[in-house]
Design a protein around this motif. Structure first.
Motif: not given
Length: 309
Positions: A50-71
């Motif tokens: 099994x492999x698990x990856x978590x992604x995130x995005x600030x708000x409802x537009x744009x791409x999801x990423x595994x990198x750090x974001x700023x909100x």
């Protein structure tokens, strides 16, 4: 007769492990030739993965990423937790993600392959989603880790964890307007009394009370044309109108009190700060000046014939 033996299945046996045994029987002398027999069995190795990856995005537009974001505080961070069954047996999925806001966690849903309820077929990809609203308590960084457990039909369960980090900012500004009847001060926020025709000098001080830089802009329509200057740094740094976090900047201007001005004369400044991300913040400050009273003059008429040349 019976013989016994054993073999420990390995990942190399996924395609099938064939075990063939051959036996030979030799009769007593003069009673015939030797005979042989053989039999084979095949065993397949179950190799859960099994492999698990978590992604995130600030708000409802744009791409999801595994990198750090700023909100910024108040932003909604949306998450995707993707699970890939890299083994050759189905996995029964379960998730633990305590940093998702209550009621926002949903899934799993199939991305590819077959998902029956929460049982993900070999080679399939499933996804959970959730969200979190950034709060002041999350400053300076909010780390969200999601752990998925996959239980195969036999053998111990597997676990995988995906982690993402959001840098959290909060914009804030405080504005103070001061006035003086002298260009050299002292300046005060209290009410002044001035004569018509007298110049009132102003200082507008903006303090960045947040943890992110602000691009400053000012509105001060009661300053006389051409007198508004700044911003200049009192503390921290100002570069091209951008005030560093915790810094203080100052504008100056002036106004010549006229008969057309209201009495009292109120001068209000509004300073707006735009952070790199998130909504603008603004601060307002006013000072008041009263016009000095003009003494009334009495005119006396001389009686006729009393004026001497």
């Amino acid at each position: 007769l019976q013989w016994t033996c054993s073999h420990v299945l390995t990942a190399a046996d996924v395609a099938g492990y064939t075990n063939t045994a051959a036996a030979q029987g030799t009769p007593p002398p003069g009673q015939g030739s030797a005979v042989t027999g053989q039999a084979s069995v095949i065993a397949y190795s179950n190799t859960p993965g099994m492999q698990v990856i978590k992604l995130q995005r600030d708000g409802n537009t744009g791409s999801f990423t595994t990198s750090q974001i700023t909100g910024s505080v108040g932003d909604t961070i949306n998450y995707e937790i993707q699970v890939t069954n890299t083994g050759n047996v189905p996995l029964t999925l379960a998730i633990s993600d305590p940093h998702c806001d209550a009621g926002t966690l949903s899934g799993p849903s199939a991305v590819s392959g077959t998902l029956n309820g929460n049982v993900l077929a070999a080679g399939g990809v499933a996804q959970y989603t959730c969200s979190h609203v950034l709060a002041a308590a999350d400053i300076p960084q909010y780390t969200n880790a999601g752990t998925v457990t996959g239980t195969p039909p036999s053998g111990p369960p597997l676990t995988g964890t995906g982690i993402v980090v959001a840098n959290v900012t909060q914009a804030g500004i405080q504005v103070l307007k001061l006035q003086s009847l002298s260009a050299s001060g002292p300046f005060t926020s209290t009410e002044l009394t001035a004569n018509v025709g007298q110049t009132i000098y102003y200082e507008i001080q903006a303090t960045n009370t947040g943890n992110t830089s602000l691009t400053l802009a000012i509105s001060d329509p009661m300053c006389d044309a051409g007198t508004l200057q700044g911003p200049v740094a009192l503390s921290g740094t100002v570069s091209s109108g951008v005030l560093s976090a915790g810094g203080e900047a100052q504008y100056t201007c002036s106004h010549v009190l006229s008969t057309g001005d209201a009495n009292p004369f109120t001068n209000t400044a509004v300073v707006t700060g735009t952070p790199p991300v998130g909504p603008q913040v603004s601060g307002t400050s006013s000072v008041i000046a009263k016009k000095a009273a003009v003494l009334a003059k009495k005119v006396f008429r001389c009686p006729a014939g009393t004026v001497k040349k």
